[in-house]
Write a protein that holds these residues in place. Structure first.
Motif: not given
Length: 231
Positions: A33, A35, A37, A163, A173, A220-223
């Motif tokens: 993944s 992301g 933060t 994630a 997250n 955070g954002i995760s993909y």
């Protein structure tokens, strides 16, 4: 030193857990993944992969810069000041998941470069009385630097979010923890009539000695790039 003992303990525990995990699992490093933060070490990005069903490995890079300048009038003297600060952080972290792979314990090593530089100098003459006037050069200047002596710091924290778990590829997250940074150090230099200001270094340093831990709060954002429904 306490810093070195804590650092060695974190490394030993992390390696022990990783060794156990790698021996117990064969389905490793097959999910990834990326992301974004944001937190107390600035803005940045992260890469994550799975070590096992209970462990993830993450590389996080973040930082920020701060600058300010202006003028203040003190005792009829105009003083100009400049302040520059920066934080650059590279963290290698291991997540150990609890409670349905959402809550996690976090441990790792962080290379955290933190520094604040400031200086102030008279830019107008100082009129002491009708017969005495001191030029800006004679009034002088003061500069200060604050940084941490330890470049590599052990980190322990708690987090929420995985994630690499199954479900939506986009995840939120959260994490909160502490770096054992050691006390920041203050260095001051001065010139001219205001140079005695640097005599306050000892008392100022005594106050800084209370800040031996650096807080780390991150959102955070995760993909997830490669999804796997087994986790």
């Amino acid at each position: 030193m306490l810093h070195k003992k804590i650092l060695k303990s974190v490394i030993f525990i992390t390696l022990l857990n990783l060794n156990y995990s790698l021996n117990a699992q064969s389905n490793n490093f097959n999910k990834f993944s990326i992301g974004f933060t944001a937190g107390t070490t600035g803005l940045g990005g992260e890469l994550a992969t799975n070590i096992s069903t209970k462990f993830n490995l993450r590389l996080v890079v973040s930082g920020f810069n701060y600058s300010d300048n202006g003028q203040e009038v003190d005792n009829s003297v105009t003083v100009g000041y400049e302040v520059d600060g920066k934080v650059n952080s590279i963290a290698l972290l291991v997540d150990y998941f609890l409670f349905n792979n959402k809550f996690r314990l976090i441990g790792g090593i962080v290379r955290n470069q933190f520094e604040i530089n400031g200086n102030a100098a008279a830019i107008t003459p100082y009129v002491f009385d009708a017969n005495r006037t001191f030029s800006p050069d004679r009034v002088g200047s003061v500069s200060a630097v604050v940084n941490y002596p330890n470049e590599y710091m052990p980190y322990l924290g708690l987090g929420y979010g995985n994630a690499l778990s199954k479900g939506n590829a986009l995840k939120l997250n959260l994490s909160l923890g502490l770096l054992y940074s050691g006390s920041p150090e203050l260095i001051m230099q001065g010139t001219g009539l205001i140079s005695p200001t640097i005599n306050q270094v000892a008392s100022l340093q005594q106050g800084l000695n209370e800040f031996g831990w650096y807080p780390m709060l991150n959102v955070g954002i995760s993909y997830q790039l490669l999804k796997n429904q087994k986790k």
